[in-house]
Design a protein around this motif. Structure first.
Motif, PDB file in Angstrom:
ATOM      1  N   ILE A 191       0.822  -1.207   0.000  1.00  0.00           N
ATOM      2  CA  ILE A 191       0.000   0.000   0.000  1.00  0.00           C
ATOM      3  C   ILE A 191       0.859   1.262   0.000  1.00  0.00           C
ATOM      4  N   TYR A 192       0.542   2.171  -0.929  1.00  0.00           N
ATOM      5  CA  TYR A 192       1.197   3.473  -1.018  1.00  0.00           C
ATOM      6  C   TYR A 192       0.146   4.537  -0.700  1.00  0.00           C
ATOM      7  N   SER A 193       0.323   5.240   0.410  1.00  0.00           N
ATOM      8  CA  SER A 193      -0.665   6.221   0.856  1.00  0.00           C
ATOM      9  C   SER A 193      -0.225   7.641   0.522  1.00  0.00           C
ATOM     10  N   GLY A 194      -1.094   8.603   0.818  1.00  0.00           N
ATOM     11  CA  GLY A 194      -0.731  10.004   0.745  1.00  0.00           C
ATOM     12  C   GLY A 194      -0.385  10.539  -0.624  1.00  0.00           C
ATOM     13  N   GLY A 195      -0.879   9.923  -1.685  1.00  0.00           N
ATOM     14  CA  GLY A 195      -0.614  10.427  -3.033  1.00  0.00           C
ATOM     15  C   GLY A 195       0.808  10.220  -3.513  1.00  0.00           C
ATOM     16  N   GLN A 196       1.505   9.237  -2.947  1.00  0.00           N
ATOM     17  CA  GLN A 196       2.896   8.988  -3.342  1.00  0.00           C
ATOM     18  C   GLN A 196       3.045   8.695  -4.830  1.00  0.00           C
ATOM     19  N   LEU A 197       2.050   8.017  -5.394  1.00  0.00           N
ATOM     20  CA  LEU A 197       2.160   7.605  -6.799  1.00  0.00           C
ATOM     21  C   LEU A 197       1.325   8.460  -7.749  1.00  0.00           C
ATOM     22  N   GLY A 198       0.759   9.569  -7.239  1.00  0.00           N
ATOM     23  CA  GLY A 198       0.019  10.459  -8.117  1.00  0.00           C
ATOM     24  C   GLY A 198      -1.348  10.824  -7.569  1.00  0.00           C
ATOM     25  N   ASN A 199      -2.024  11.726  -8.267  1.00  0.00           N
ATOM     26  CA  ASN A 199      -3.381  12.101  -7.869  1.00  0.00           C
ATOM     27  C   ASN A 199      -4.365  11.034  -8.360  1.00  0.00           C
ATOM     28  N   GLU A 200      -5.649  11.238  -8.070  1.00  0.00           N
ATOM     29  CA  GLU A 200      -6.624  10.183  -8.358  1.00  0.00           C
ATOM     30  C   GLU A 200      -6.735   9.872  -9.850  1.00  0.00           C
ATOM     31  N   ARG A 201      -6.745  10.876 -10.678  1.00  0.00           N
ATOM     32  CA  ARG A 201      -6.826  10.615 -12.123  1.00  0.00           C
ATOM     33  C   ARG A 201      -5.595   9.837 -12.594  1.00  0.00           C
ATOM     34  N   GLU A 202      -4.421  10.233 -12.123  1.00  0.00           N
ATOM     35  CA  GLU A 202      -3.190   9.555 -12.523  1.00  0.00           C
ATOM     36  C   GLU A 202      -3.194   8.099 -12.063  1.00  0.00           C
ATOM     37  N   LEU A 203      -3.738   7.847 -10.885  1.00  0.00           N
ATOM     38  CA  LEU A 203      -3.799   6.471 -10.386  1.00  0.00           C
ATOM     39  C   LEU A 203      -4.728   5.619 -11.249  1.00  0.00           C
ATOM     40  N   ILE A 204      -5.846   6.201 -11.663  1.00  0.00           N
ATOM     41  CA  ILE A 204      -6.771   5.467 -12.538  1.00  0.00           C
ATOM     42  C   ILE A 204      -6.088   5.125 -13.862  1.00  0.00           C
ATOM     43  N   GLU A 205      -5.350   6.066 -14.407  1.00  0.00           N
ATOM     44  CA  GLU A 205      -4.652   5.825 -15.671  1.00  0.00           C
ATOM     45  C   GLU A 205      -3.579   4.750 -15.521  1.00  0.00           C
ATOM     46  N   LEU A 206      -2.931   4.694 -14.359  1.00  0.00           N
ATOM     47  CA  LEU A 206      -1.946   3.634 -14.106  1.00  0.00           C
ATOM     48  C   LEU A 206      -2.636   2.275 -14.070  1.00  0.00           C
ATOM     49  N   LEU A 207      -3.843   2.232 -13.535  1.00  0.00           N
ATOM     50  CA  LEU A 207      -4.604   0.979 -13.518  1.00  0.00           C
ATOM     51  C   LEU A 207      -4.936   0.534 -14.940  1.00  0.00           C
ATOM     52  N   GLN A 208      -5.301   1.476 -15.783  1.00  0.00           N
ATOM     53  CA  GLN A 208      -5.724   1.133 -17.134  1.00  0.00           C
ATOM     54  C   GLN A 208      -4.617   0.456 -17.942  1.00  0.00           C
ATOM     55  N   ILE A 209      -3.369   0.821 -17.662  1.00  0.00           N
ATOM     56  CA  ILE A 209      -2.265   0.200 -18.404  1.00  0.00           C
ATOM     57  C   ILE A 209      -1.621  -0.942 -17.623  1.00  0.00           C
ATOM     58  N   GLY A 210      -2.176  -1.235 -16.449  1.00  0.00           N
ATOM     59  CA  GLY A 210      -1.683  -2.368 -15.673  1.00  0.00           C
ATOM     60  C   GLY A 210      -0.426  -2.099 -14.873  1.00  0.00           C
ATOM     61  N   SER A 211      -0.015  -0.819 -14.755  1.00  0.00           N
ATOM     62  CA  SER A 211       1.194  -0.490 -13.997  1.00  0.00           C
ATOM     63  C   SER A 211       0.928  -0.446 -12.497  1.00  0.00           C
ATOM     64  N   LEU A 212      -0.334  -0.381 -12.130  1.00  0.00           N
ATOM     65  CA  LEU A 212      -0.761  -0.387 -10.736  1.00  0.00           C
ATOM     66  C   LEU A 212      -1.947  -1.334 -10.635  1.00  0.00           C
ATOM     67  N   ALA A 213      -2.052  -2.067  -9.535  1.00  0.00           N
ATOM     68  CA  ALA A 213      -3.118  -3.061  -9.418  1.00  0.00           C
ATOM     69  C   ALA A 213      -4.431  -2.465  -8.922  1.00  0.00           C
ATOM     70  N   MET A 214      -4.370  -1.649  -7.849  1.00  0.00           N
ATOM     71  CA  MET A 214      -5.595  -1.202  -7.207  1.00  0.00           C
ATOM     72  C   MET A 214      -5.494   0.250  -6.753  1.00  0.00           C
ATOM     73  N   THR A 215      -6.658   0.864  -6.578  1.00  0.00           N
ATOM     74  CA  THR A 215      -6.721   2.183  -5.973  1.00  0.00           C
ATOM     75  C   THR A 215      -8.093   2.394  -5.362  1.00  0.00           C
ATOM     76  N   LYS A 216      -8.184   3.440  -4.579  1.00  0.00           N
ATOM     77  CA  LYS A 216      -9.452   3.932  -4.045  1.00  0.00           C
ATOM     78  C   LYS A 216      -9.573   5.366  -4.485  1.00  0.00           C
ATOM     79  N   VAL A 217     -10.636   5.705  -5.193  1.00  0.00           N
ATOM     80  CA  VAL A 217     -10.835   7.082  -5.634  1.00  0.00           C
ATOM     81  C   VAL A 217     -12.272   7.488  -5.363  1.00  0.00           C
ATOM     82  N   SER A 218     -12.503   8.786  -5.324  1.00  0.00           N
ATOM     83  CA  SER A 218     -13.868   9.275  -5.233  1.00  0.00           C
ATOM     84  C   SER A 218     -14.602   8.933  -6.526  1.00  0.00           C
TER      85      SER A 218
END
Length: 335
Positions: free
Chosen positions: A66-93
């Motif tokens: 788990i990476y907290s506190g926006g270490q890997l980007g804002n919510e939109r960036e995290l969603i985009e990382l999921l779309q390309i498979g570079s990140l497995a999971m996130t929680k977003v509004s």
């Protein structure tokens, strides 16, 4: 003869031990999960529990990092990382998902839920599940919803009692056109700003206020700058727990079952812990000198009534109607 038999047995034991030592170690599947919240937030704690349950259910063959506190980007960036498979999971509004699944903007429409029971009838019912299924069309997989309470306005130097008090004031909102229109309908000016940049924006007067739930208001320390918190509770926008569809498809059926169960446990824990966390946050900000205001909500509802009417003929019109119909129906859970 006995010595010979004993020697043979010893050789066999040694060979067995050597063979056991040559077996490859059990492979561990690590899923990286990132979010923007503080580690003291109840949502983060729910994710930690999810990781513990996943490890338990999989007998140690699966784990969350788990990476907290926006270490890997804002919510939109995290969603985009999921779309390309570079990140497995996130929680977003859910508001952050609007630009990917437009119908998700229904949650940013103000005053569509009568109470928390109504909200959860919708999230656990067919409307909530339909919206999760639509994520698959944009390479995402919805695991469920976290409770994010209700969002209310807080300000640095102005008390908000009625919508007219928003006039001429700038408020930070999520990157959601629906949230922008909601603030504008009440007379304010909406400015989308990343969560991690909001403290500085409040401090420098870039915005006059923002809106969020009590735990986020408290843990972000925005109460240090914003001494007025008006509980108008205009929206109840849930958080969405999502997975990369590419990652999901790469898991075995058994791994998918373990992860789904761990997520379900996490959601149940978070929902039960949310109200206590919210009450504690309100008490803490009041103790720090924040004036908590309980306004008459009807003028706020009246202010956004034209906004509601403008949505009736849009693609979320039918969803709004179904949400209204769920106000008094018995809660139904869908698999």
């Amino acid at each position: 003869m006995k010595s010979y038999i004993l020697l043979v047995r010893c050789i066999l034991v040694v060979c067995a031990l050597l063979l056991a030592g040559c077996k490859p170690q059990q492979e561990v599947t690590t899923l990286r999960l990132a979010h923007s919240l503080d580690q003291e937030h109840v949502v983060h704690k729910a994710m930690v529990l999810m990781g513990e349950r996943l490890f338990e259910y999989s007998s140690g063959t699966m784990q969350l990092q788990i990476y907290s506190g926006g270490q890997l980007g804002n919510e939109r960036e995290l969603i985009e990382l999921l779309q390309i498979g570079s990140l497995a999971m996130t929680k977003v509004s859910a508001s952050s998902v609007e630009s990917f699944v437009p119908k998700m903007r229904v949650f940013s429409v103000p005053y569509i839920f009568n109470d928390n029971a109504h909200l959860w009838r919708v999230l656990n019912g067919e409307v909530g599940h339909q919206l999760l299924r639509e994520l698959r069309g944009v390479r995402l997989y919805g695991l469920g919803y976290y409770d994010a309470g209700s969002r209310s306005f807080y300000t640095t130097n102005t008390e908000i009692h009625t919508p007219s008090d928003l006039r001429g004031k700038k408020f930070r909102v999520l990157a959601s056109q629906t949230a922008v229109r909601m603030v504008e309908a009440m007379g304010g000016a909406a400015t989308p700003i990343d969560w991690g940049e909001l403290y500085t924006a409040l401090q420098q007067g870039v915005v006059d206020g923002a809106e969020n739930n009590p735990p986020s208001f408290y843990l972000s320390r925005h109460y240090e700058l914003s001494k007025y918190y008006t509980l108008d509770e205009h929206t109840s926008v849930p958080d969405v727990l999502i997975l990369s569809h590419l990652v999901w498809q790469g898991l075995t059926v058994q791994q998918q079952q373990w992860l789904s169960q761990a997520a379900e446990d996490s959601i149940r824990y978070q929902r039960e812990a949310w109200q206590l966390s919210s009450d504690e946050a309100l008490a803490a900000v009041e103790a720090a000198g924040v004036r908590v205001i309980y306004p008459d909500k009807q003028p706020f509802r009246d202010a956004v009534a034209p906004f509601h009417q403008s949505l009736e003929q849009t693609d979320i019109g039918p969803l709004l109607e179904r949400i209204a119909q769920a106000a008094d129906t018995a809660e139904v859970n869908h698999d």
